[in-house]
Design a protein around this motif. Structure first.
Motif, PDB file in Angstrom:
ATOM      1  N   TRP A  84       0.832  -1.202   0.000  1.00 24.28           N
ATOM      2  CA  TRP A  84       0.000   0.000   0.000  1.00 24.28           C
ATOM      3  C   TRP A  84       0.869   1.256   0.000  1.00 24.28           C
ATOM      4  CZ3 TRP A  84      -4.050  -1.833  -1.735  1.00 24.28           C
ATOM      5  CH2 TRP A  84      -4.788  -2.849  -1.171  1.00 24.28           C
ATOM      6  N   GLY A  85       1.972   1.221   0.753  1.00 24.12           N
ATOM      7  CA  GLY A  85       2.850   2.390   0.792  1.00 24.12           C
ATOM      8  C   GLY A  85       3.450   2.731  -0.559  1.00 24.12           C
ATOM      9  N   LEU A  86       3.694   1.722  -1.393  1.00 23.68           N
ATOM     10  CA  LEU A  86       4.219   1.978  -2.737  1.00 23.68           C
ATOM     11  C   LEU A  86       3.150   2.499  -3.678  1.00 23.68           C
ATOM     12  CD1 LEU A  86       6.480  -1.179  -3.196  1.00 23.68           C
ATOM     13  CD2 LEU A  86       7.263   1.169  -2.915  1.00 23.68           C
ATOM     14  N   GLN A  95       6.558   9.912   0.693  1.00 19.96           N
ATOM     15  CA  GLN A  95       6.324   8.815  -0.236  1.00 19.96           C
ATOM     16  C   GLN A  95       7.333   7.689  -0.072  1.00 19.96           C
ATOM     17  OE1 GLN A  95       3.682   8.558  -2.377  1.00 19.96           O
ATOM     18  NE2 GLN A  95       4.483   6.489  -2.544  1.00 19.96           N
ATOM     19  N   LEU A  96       6.831   6.463  -0.050  1.00 20.67           N
ATOM     20  CA  LEU A  96       7.665   5.272  -0.117  1.00 20.67           C
ATOM     21  C   LEU A  96       7.944   4.984  -1.588  1.00 20.67           C
ATOM     22  CD1 LEU A  96       8.993   2.862   1.358  1.00 20.67           C
ATOM     23  CD2 LEU A  96       6.815   1.652   1.134  1.00 20.67           C
ATOM     24  N   LEU A  97       9.216   5.052  -1.990  1.00 20.27           N
ATOM     25  CA  LEU A  97       9.583   4.952  -3.398  1.00 20.27           C
ATOM     26  C   LEU A  97      10.005   3.549  -3.818  1.00 20.27           C
ATOM     27  CD1 LEU A  97      11.674   8.243  -3.665  1.00 20.27           C
ATOM     28  CD2 LEU A  97       9.284   7.892  -4.321  1.00 20.27           C
ATOM     29  N   ASP A  98      10.652   2.811  -2.928  1.00 21.97           N
ATOM     30  CA  ASP A  98      11.169   1.509  -3.317  1.00 21.97           C
ATOM     31  C   ASP A  98      11.378   0.660  -2.076  1.00 21.97           C
ATOM     32  OD1 ASP A  98      12.106  -0.547  -4.851  1.00 21.97           O
ATOM     33  OD2 ASP A  98      14.106   0.301  -5.171  1.00 21.97           O
ATOM     34  N   VAL A  99      11.289  -0.647  -2.259  1.00 21.60           N
ATOM     35  CA  VAL A  99      11.624  -1.630  -1.226  1.00 21.60           C
ATOM     36  C   VAL A  99      12.650  -2.563  -1.838  1.00 21.60           C
ATOM     37  CG1 VAL A  99      10.783  -3.441   0.298  1.00 21.60           C
ATOM     38  CG2 VAL A  99       9.348  -1.455  -0.173  1.00 21.60           C
ATOM     39  N   HIS A 161     -11.928  -0.540  -5.724  1.00 17.86           N
ATOM     40  CA  HIS A 161     -12.535  -0.993  -4.480  1.00 17.86           C
ATOM     41  C   HIS A 161     -11.990  -0.179  -3.296  1.00 17.86           C
ATOM     42  CE1 HIS A 161     -14.397  -4.417  -6.457  1.00 17.86           C
ATOM     43  NE2 HIS A 161     -13.234  -4.695  -7.023  1.00 17.86           N
ATOM     44  N   PRO A 162     -12.842   0.258  -2.390  1.00 13.79           N
ATOM     45  CA  PRO A 162     -12.359   0.998  -1.211  1.00 13.79           C
ATOM     46  C   PRO A 162     -11.537   0.085  -0.301  1.00 13.79           C
ATOM     47  CG  PRO A 162     -14.697   0.522  -1.010  1.00 13.79           C
ATOM     48  CD  PRO A 162     -14.308   0.111  -2.390  1.00 13.79           C
ATOM     49  N   THR A 163     -10.495   0.649   0.297  1.00 15.10           N
ATOM     50  CA  THR A 163      -9.575  -0.133   1.130  1.00 15.10           C
ATOM     51  C   THR A 163      -9.648   0.224   2.603  1.00 15.10           C
ATOM     52  OG1 THR A 163      -7.841   1.481   0.645  1.00 15.10           O
ATOM     53  CG2 THR A 163      -7.952  -0.483  -0.758  1.00 15.10           C
ATOM     54  N   SER A 164     -10.147   1.425   2.945  1.00 23.03           N
ATOM     55  CA  SER A 164     -10.241   1.874   4.345  1.00 23.03           C
ATOM     56  C   SER A 164      -8.887   1.777   5.039  1.00 23.03           C
ATOM     57  CB  SER A 164     -11.291   1.061   5.103  1.00 23.03           C
ATOM     58  OG  SER A 164     -12.564   1.215   4.522  1.00 23.03           O
ATOM     59  N   LEU A 165      -7.869   2.377   4.429  1.00 22.58           N
ATOM     60  CA  LEU A 165      -6.534   2.359   5.011  1.00 22.58           C
ATOM     61  C   LEU A 165      -6.452   3.331   6.179  1.00 22.58           C
ATOM     62  CD1 LEU A 165      -4.359   2.344   1.770  1.00 22.58           C
ATOM     63  CD2 LEU A 165      -4.895   0.411   3.243  1.00 22.58           C
ATOM     64  N   PHE A 166      -5.613   3.003   7.149  1.00 20.52           N
ATOM     65  CA  PHE A 166      -5.362   3.865   8.293  1.00 20.52           C
ATOM     66  C   PHE A 166      -3.856   3.952   8.502  1.00 20.52           C
ATOM     67  CE2 PHE A 166      -9.676   2.484   8.970  1.00 20.52           C
ATOM     68  CZ  PHE A 166     -10.305   3.625   9.452  1.00 20.52           C
ATOM     69  N   HIS A 167      -3.423   5.097   8.973  1.00 21.91           N
ATOM     70  CA  HIS A 167      -2.008   5.248   9.277  1.00 21.91           C
ATOM     71  C   HIS A 167      -1.624   4.397  10.475  1.00 21.91           C
ATOM     72  CE1 HIS A 167       1.708   7.099  10.795  1.00 21.91           C
ATOM     73  NE2 HIS A 167       1.912   7.503   9.557  1.00 21.91           N
ATOM     74  N   GLY A 189       3.280   2.527   5.654  1.00 24.31           N
ATOM     75  CA  GLY A 189       3.940   1.503   4.875  1.00 24.31           C
ATOM     76  C   GLY A 189       4.973   0.719   5.649  1.00 24.31           C
ATOM     77  N   THR A 190       5.509   1.289   6.733  1.00 24.88           N
ATOM     78  CA  THR A 190       6.531   0.604   7.527  1.00 24.88           C
ATOM     79  C   THR A 190       6.144   0.515   8.998  1.00 24.88           C
ATOM     80  OG1 THR A 190       7.726   2.695   7.798  1.00 24.88           O
ATOM     81  CG2 THR A 190       8.398   1.270   5.980  1.00 24.88           C
ATOM     82  N   ARG A 191       4.875   0.751   9.322  1.00 24.76           N
ATOM     83  CA  ARG A 191       4.463   0.717  10.725  1.00 24.76           C
ATOM     84  C   ARG A 191       4.602  -0.685  11.311  1.00 24.76           C
ATOM     85  NH1 ARG A 191      -0.411  -0.321  13.193  1.00 24.76           N
ATOM     86  NH2 ARG A 191      -1.369  -0.552  11.144  1.00 24.76           N
TER      87      ARG A 191
END
Length: 354
Positions: A84-86, A95-99, A161-167, A189-191
């Protein structure tokens, strides 16, 4: 220890009388180390690096180690959050750019925007003798963060589709204030990776207690007030900015061992000299008290803060520069606040090993 010691170095030809460059390879790409941002025993080691693109343009990147959890269930959650972070894009999110994988280790590459961490700005409050930002600028910061959270809460995947993301966890350490006055929220993205790190020392345990202030107490969670966890953390950040200093006091950590209790919240709000509408917003987010209205959402919080914010990005940048200049003028050589000012860079410095 710096991340530079565990990344494979790259040997390059160097002309005589030119300074050496600490270059390393990560995920097939070559980076140049600039400096370490956080490398003590209580925080994540972060490495500021420079990436040269094919077109010849150079851009700064922030490299963070991704910790692998011990069980299979958090591992799946960690992979989902990195995905999701990407995918998610928003100007209010760092912004998360790469893993990239290097051996048996995983690293996250983020954009770098420069500026100040919000916890460092809060550290200037005791030195200034007042809040480092005005009430209007605090409302502006809160509205920008609420806009980023609203984008997360309402984001839809590429198929619609909705994802309902939360930090999941918003704190003063997760907010960047750039030199141009932009507000950036990091950590999405890294929590799960940060939660997987184990606590080994007393200082790390103290940091874990400090971060628990941004999480609703257990009894509030069971009560299910309808306020998302990240909005609660945002309200605590606003409370700290309005107090002019952090809630966590290094000399009295026992005071907040069980989190931010409702009695403590009411006591803090009682002494705040802010507009009544702003106190109502904080009371509704932190205590669930307020007029009978729909549950507090990021969109409602943004709209209510925008009515009180009479500031702009240029005004926020000007206030940050003035606060830092005033703190420098009041700083004496024997003061311990020099460590705080060291975390407020005006420009990136070269790494010690470069």
């Amino acid at each position: 220890m710096s991340l530079l010691h565990e990344l494979p170095p790259v040997r390059r030809f160097r002309f005589p009388f030119t300074p050496p460059r600490a270059c390393f390879r990560l995920g097939g790409k070559v980076y140049e180390a600039v400096r370490d941002l956080e490398c003590d025993d209580t925080r994540e080691p972060l490495l500021l690096a420079r990436r040269e693109d094919r077109e010849g343009t150079r851009s700064l990147r922030l490299i963070e180690r991704v910790h692998g959890p011990s069980s299979a269930r958090p591992s799946v959650r960690m992979v989902e959050e990195l995905t999701w972070g990407l995918w998610v894009r928003h100007p209010g999110l760092l912004q998360l750019l790469d893993v990239a994988a290097e051996g048996d280790r995983l690293y996250a590459v983020r954009e770098y925007v420069g500026g100040w961490r919000l916890d460092s700005v809060l550290g200037l409050g005791p030195l200034l003798g007042r809040r480092p930002l005005s009430v209007e600028a605090v409302c502006h910061v809160g509205a920008e963060l609420a806009e980023a959270l609203h984008h997360l809460h309402t984001w839809t995947d590429p198929s619609g589709h909705p994802t309902s993301l939360f930090h999941g966890h918003v704190s003063a350490r997760h907010v960047w204030l750039t030199l141009g006055g932009r507000v950036k929220l990091e950590g999405f993205g890294t929590r799960a990776s940060r939660a997987a790190a184990q606590v080994h020392s007393r200082r790390e345990w103290s940091e874990a207690l400090r971060e628990s202030l941004y999480v609703p107490p257990l009894e509030d969670t069971r009560r299910a007030r309808g306020v998302p966890r990240d909005l609660y953390g945002l309200a605590v950040v606003l409370l700290e900015l309005l107090r002019g200093r952090p809630l966590w006091e290094p000399l009295a950590p026992e005071r907040w061992r069980w989190g931010l209790q409702p009695d403590a919240v009411r006591r803090e709000l009682r002494w705040l000299k802010v507009p009544a509408g702003l106190c109502e917003v904080l009371r509704e987010a932190l205590l669930g008290e307020g007029p009978s209205a729909p549950p507090l959402t990021a969109a409602r919080l943004r709209e209510r803060l925008l009515r009180l914010a009479h500031s702009s990005r240029e005004g926020l940048a000007r206030e940050l520069r003035e606060a830092r200049g005033l703190a420098l003028s009041r700083l004496r050589p024997w003061d311990s606040a020099s460590a705080v000012l060291g975390t407020l860079p005006d420009a990136p410095r070269r790494a010690a090993g470069a």
